[in-house]
Motif scaffolding. Structure first.
Motif, PDB file in Angstrom:
ATOM      1  N   LYS A   1      -9.467   6.852   0.469  1.00 57.36           N
ATOM      2  CA  LYS A   1     -10.309   8.019   0.761  1.00 57.36           C
ATOM      3  C   LYS A   1      -9.645   8.997   1.729  1.00 57.36           C
ATOM      4  CE  LYS A   1     -14.817   5.793   0.010  1.00 57.36           C
ATOM      5  NZ  LYS A   1     -16.080   5.366   0.652  1.00 57.36           N
ATOM      6  N   GLY A   2      -8.453   8.637   2.201  1.00 53.10           N
ATOM      7  CA  GLY A   2      -7.723   9.515   3.106  1.00 53.10           C
ATOM      8  C   GLY A   2      -8.248   9.529   4.521  1.00 53.10           C
ATOM      9  N   LEU A   3      -9.033   8.519   4.887  1.00 50.30           N
ATOM     10  CA  LEU A   3      -9.655   8.520   6.216  1.00 50.30           C
ATOM     11  C   LEU A   3      -8.653   8.250   7.342  1.00 50.30           C
ATOM     12  CD1 LEU A   3     -12.994   6.635   5.419  1.00 50.30           C
ATOM     13  CD2 LEU A   3     -12.575   9.113   5.508  1.00 50.30           C
ATOM     14  N   TYR A   4      -7.618   7.499   7.044  1.00 54.37           N
ATOM     15  CA  TYR A   4      -6.666   7.182   8.095  1.00 54.37           C
ATOM     16  C   TYR A   4      -5.839   8.402   8.513  1.00 54.37           C
ATOM     17  CZ  TYR A   4      -7.695   2.226   7.459  1.00 54.37           C
ATOM     18  OH  TYR A   4      -8.340   1.016   7.391  1.00 54.37           O
ATOM     19  N   SER A   5      -5.557   9.278   7.581  1.00 59.94           N
ATOM     20  CA  SER A   5      -4.754  10.452   7.908  1.00 59.94           C
ATOM     21  C   SER A   5      -5.469  11.396   8.859  1.00 59.94           C
ATOM     22  CB  SER A   5      -4.365  11.205   6.627  1.00 59.94           C
ATOM     23  OG  SER A   5      -5.534  11.649   5.952  1.00 59.94           O
TER      24      SER A   5
ATOM     25  N   ALA B   1       0.228   3.614   8.328  1.00 63.73           N
ATOM     26  CA  ALA B   1       0.540   2.220   8.655  1.00 63.73           C
ATOM     27  C   ALA B   1       0.042   1.853  10.044  1.00 63.73           C
ATOM     28  CB  ALA B   1       2.044   1.978   8.544  1.00 63.73           C
ATOM     29  N   THR B   2       0.253   2.745  11.008  1.00 61.50           N
ATOM     30  CA  THR B   2      -0.202   2.453  12.361  1.00 61.50           C
ATOM     31  C   THR B   2      -1.727   2.397  12.429  1.00 61.50           C
ATOM     32  OG1 THR B   2      -0.083   4.804  12.940  1.00 61.50           O
ATOM     33  CG2 THR B   2       1.834   3.461  13.435  1.00 61.50           C
ATOM     34  N   GLN B   3      -2.400   3.304  11.706  1.00 62.42           N
ATOM     35  CA  GLN B   3      -3.868   3.311  11.693  1.00 62.42           C
ATOM     36  C   GLN B   3      -4.430   2.048  11.046  1.00 62.42           C
ATOM     37  OE1 GLN B   3      -6.152   5.262  12.919  1.00 62.42           O
ATOM     38  NE2 GLN B   3      -4.931   6.957  13.686  1.00 62.42           N
TER      39      GLN B   3
ATOM     40  N   VAL C   1      11.311  -1.482   3.977  1.00 59.57           N
ATOM     41  CA  VAL C   1      10.792  -1.163   2.639  1.00 59.57           C
ATOM     42  C   VAL C   1      11.010   0.334   2.405  1.00 59.57           C
ATOM     43  CG1 VAL C   1       9.089  -3.022   2.580  1.00 59.57           C
ATOM     44  CG2 VAL C   1       8.470  -0.825   3.600  1.00 59.57           C
ATOM     45  N   PRO C   2      10.926   0.798   1.148  1.00 57.56           N
ATOM     46  CA  PRO C   2      11.174   2.228   0.873  1.00 57.56           C
ATOM     47  C   PRO C   2      10.175   3.136   1.584  1.00 57.56           C
ATOM     48  CG  PRO C   2      11.259   0.930  -1.152  1.00 57.56           C
ATOM     49  CD  PRO C   2      10.735   0.019  -0.092  1.00 57.56           C
ATOM     50  N   LYS C   3      10.562   4.376   1.786  1.00 60.30           N
ATOM     51  CA  LYS C   3       9.664   5.367   2.367  1.00 60.30           C
ATOM     52  C   LYS C   3       8.428   5.510   1.482  1.00 60.30           C
ATOM     53  CE  LYS C   3      13.016   8.166   4.926  1.00 60.30           C
ATOM     54  NZ  LYS C   3      13.648   9.498   5.090  1.00 60.30           N
ATOM     55  N   GLY C   4       7.269   5.648   2.121  1.00 56.52           N
ATOM     56  CA  GLY C   4       6.027   5.789   1.370  1.00 56.52           C
ATOM     57  C   GLY C   4       5.348   4.476   1.057  1.00 56.52           C
ATOM     58  N   VAL C   5       6.020   3.369   1.382  1.00 54.41           N
ATOM     59  CA  VAL C   5       5.448   2.037   1.148  1.00 54.41           C
ATOM     60  C   VAL C   5       5.070   1.414   2.490  1.00 54.41           C
ATOM     61  CG1 VAL C   5       5.879  -0.311   0.301  1.00 54.41           C
ATOM     62  CG2 VAL C   5       6.746   1.658  -0.977  1.00 54.41           C
ATOM     63  N   ILE C   6       3.883   0.834   2.531  1.00 55.51           N
ATOM     64  CA  ILE C   6       3.440   0.057   3.688  1.00 55.51           C
ATOM     65  C   ILE C   6       3.255  -1.378   3.209  1.00 55.51           C
ATOM     66  CG2 ILE C   6       1.638  -0.271   5.427  1.00 55.51           C
ATOM     67  CD1 ILE C   6       0.858   2.701   4.885  1.00 55.51           C
ATOM     68  N   MET C   7       3.934  -2.313   3.846  1.00 58.63           N
ATOM     69  CA  MET C   7       3.768  -3.715   3.501  1.00 58.63           C
ATOM     70  C   MET C   7       3.073  -4.441   4.644  1.00 58.63           C
ATOM     71  SD  MET C   7       6.545  -6.773   2.827  1.00 58.63           S
ATOM     72  CE  MET C   7       7.237  -6.133   1.306  1.00 58.63           C
ATOM     73  N   LEU C   8       1.944  -5.046   4.335  1.00 55.75           N
ATOM     74  CA  LEU C   8       1.267  -5.935   5.275  1.00 55.75           C
ATOM     75  C   LEU C   8       1.546  -7.348   4.789  1.00 55.75           C
ATOM     76  CD1 LEU C   8      -2.023  -3.900   5.578  1.00 55.75           C
ATOM     77  CD2 LEU C   8      -0.203  -4.038   7.274  1.00 55.75           C
TER      78      LEU C   8
ATOM     79  N   LEU D   1       0.846  -1.186   0.000  1.00 53.50           N
ATOM     80  CA  LEU D   1       0.000   0.000   0.000  1.00 53.50           C
ATOM     81  C   LEU D   1       0.887   1.243   0.000  1.00 53.50           C
ATOM     82  CD1 LEU D   1      -2.431  -1.195   2.817  1.00 53.50           C
ATOM     83  CD2 LEU D   1      -2.890  -1.271   0.356  1.00 53.50           C
ATOM     84  N   GLN D   2       0.310   2.371  -0.407  1.00 52.39           N
ATOM     85  CA  GLN D   2       1.038   3.632  -0.409  1.00 52.39           C
ATOM     86  C   GLN D   2       0.566   4.475   0.774  1.00 52.39           C
ATOM     87  OE1 GLN D   2       3.559   4.315  -2.653  1.00 52.39           O
ATOM     88  NE2 GLN D   2       3.218   2.206  -3.318  1.00 52.39           N
ATOM     89  N   GLY D   3       1.502   4.949   1.581  1.00 54.46           N
ATOM     90  CA  GLY D   3       1.131   5.772   2.710  1.00 54.46           C
ATOM     91  C   GLY D   3       2.309   6.027   3.615  1.00 54.46           C
ATOM     92  N   GLN D   4       2.070   6.821   4.633  1.00 59.94           N
ATOM     93  CA  GLN D   4       3.111   7.185   5.578  1.00 59.94           C
ATOM     94  C   GLN D   4       3.028   6.305   6.823  1.00 59.94           C
ATOM     95  OE1 GLN D   4       5.367   9.315   4.364  1.00 59.94           O
ATOM     96  NE2 GLN D   4       4.021   9.248   2.550  1.00 59.94           N
TER      97      GLN D   4
END
Length: 414
Positions: free
Chosen positions: A402-406, A343-345, A366-373, A336-339
């Motif tokens: 939808k940007g809800l986690y941010s 990832a914590t959310q 993993v690279p910055k901006g990537v979230i791996m589950l 996934l793409q995110g900060q």
């Protein structure tokens, strides 16, 4: 600067988050018997974070063998290092059976996988030799390479043109020093799930003189017609000079082994410092490993069940538009793409609202901006487990898009 003051000022890229991560995002505690559904903080969760590929951790025959081994021998026997006083007929029997299973002339038991890889590399190469290794190699390989006093070159992950370029550099050096070349890669890469291009690496042996060391921790028991690993899967087991795997994945235990030519394994027995100066693998672990290996050989349905779950999970995630990379193994990353805050959310949402427990991987792994589950399917997961998980991941991906986690905050005091 005082060493302790330096540590206090710089906790490292992961340790810098320990004030809120410890106990929940890092070092979590799963309780209960090892199975798909366990207890996390008092709640039942469907867990995809255990490397229990074949479901052997709680297989009744395995539990019985472990219990009988502990009752008969205790955890102390044999007392001492293998070379001094810690050898036994059962240790040698396990080595013989493992060698036969992976189609190699000889085999050596190791106490731990990580320690084993580091020590194999240290023993195999000297300052006149050159190491060439895959860029996405596991930390144990990286640490082993760091010990090397000679030259080492890294090639782009699974890129045979890059490997050949590094082999040309290595050969120029060894032509002058009289040393040799050791190429190191993995059978299955534990983060991406990609298979190492063993066939491509081995094809270069005709042009360059090198030996190949393969860490197949995630391939042993899961890949190949008989479960003998990624070399068997790709039809190139004979081209692997040193084959390594751990008992911590498909075997659901502790320990490891390295297999190869008799003279090389004999050399390692007398030159691997981590084994010469360490206590022998306790007898109950050896007895248990013999039973586990027996089940790998005689119950092919274990691997078949695993792959039924793998195919259902991976195809289902792809159908929902989720990115699982290019995995060709049971390892299933969801990218996934995110900060870090996202990832914590996401992790909190999966665990608390969907009852899904999986590993979260962020920078610097993993690279910055990537979230791996990272999902690890097992033979004891069900297709219902798969359906529940796919639904949860679809919901999480929609909220992320939808940007809800941010806009949310993880509750304090986790």
């Amino acid at each position: 600067m005082d060493l302790f003051e330096k540590i206090a000022a710089n906790r490292g890229p992961l340790g810098s988050h320990s004030h809120y991560a410890h106990g929940y995002f890092a070092f979590p505690k799963l309780e209960g018997e090892i199975k798909p559904r366990m207890i996390f903080r008092g709640k039942e969760v469907l867990t995809w974070s255990l490397n229990n590929y074949l479901g052997l951790a709680n297989h009744p025959e395995v539990r019985k063998a472990d219990a009988e081994g502990a009752a008969e021998y205790g955890m102390a026997l044999p007392m001492g290092a293998r070379m001094m006083s810690g050898n036994s007929n059962l240790h040698e029997q396990l080595e013989s059976e493992l060698a036969e299973f992976v189609a190699k002339p000889d085999c050596m038991l190791l106490n731990f996988g990580y320690q084993g890889v580091v020590s194999i590399i240290d023993a195999m190469v000297g300052r006149h030799d050159v190491i060439v290794y895959d860029a996405e190699s596991h930390a144990c390989i990286i640490d082993g390479v760091r010990l090397h006093q000679g030259k080492r070159f890294v090639y782009t992950h699974n890129d045979m043109a890059s490997l050949e370029k590094q082999l040309e550099r290595a050969k120029r050096i060894t032509d002058e020093t009289g040393g040799g070349i050791l190429v190191i890669t993995e059978g299955v890469f534990g983060m991406s799930g990609n298979q190492g291009d063993l066939r491509g690496v081995i094809a270069l042996k005709d042009k360059y003189e090198f030996r190949l060391f393969v860490d197949d921790a995630h391939g042993f028991g899961t890949m190949g017609a008989t479960g003998a690993g990624t070399g068997e899967e790709q039809g190139v087991q004979d081209g692997i000079d040193l084959y390594f795997s751990t008992f911590a994945k498909s075997m659901a235990s502790i320990g490891a082994f390295v297999a190869g030519p008799e003279n090389v394994i004999e050399y390692l027995r007398y030159n691997m410092r981590s084994q010469i100066f360490a206590k022998s693998l306790p007898m109950p672990l050896v007895v248990g490993a013999l039973k586990r290996l027996e089940l790998l050989r005689t119950q092919p349905e274990l691997k078949e069940n695993l792959w039924t779950v793998v195919r259902a999970l991976q195809s289902g995630l792809r159908e929902k538009g989720l990115n699982i990379g290019t995995t060709t193994s049971p390892v299933t990353p969801v990218l996934l793409q995110g900060q870090l805050s996202d990832a914590t959310q996401i992790t909190f949402d999966l665990r608390e609202n969907h009852g899904i427990f999986c590993s979260i991987v962020v920078y610097p792994v993993v690279p910055k901006g990537v979230i791996m589950l990272r999902l690890i399917p097992t033979a004891v997961h069900s297709l219902d487990d798969v359906a529940v998980t796919i639904k949860a991941f679809e919901a999480v991906a929609e909220k992320l898009n939808k940007g809800l986690y941010s806009k949310a905050e993880v509750p304090a005091g986790l």
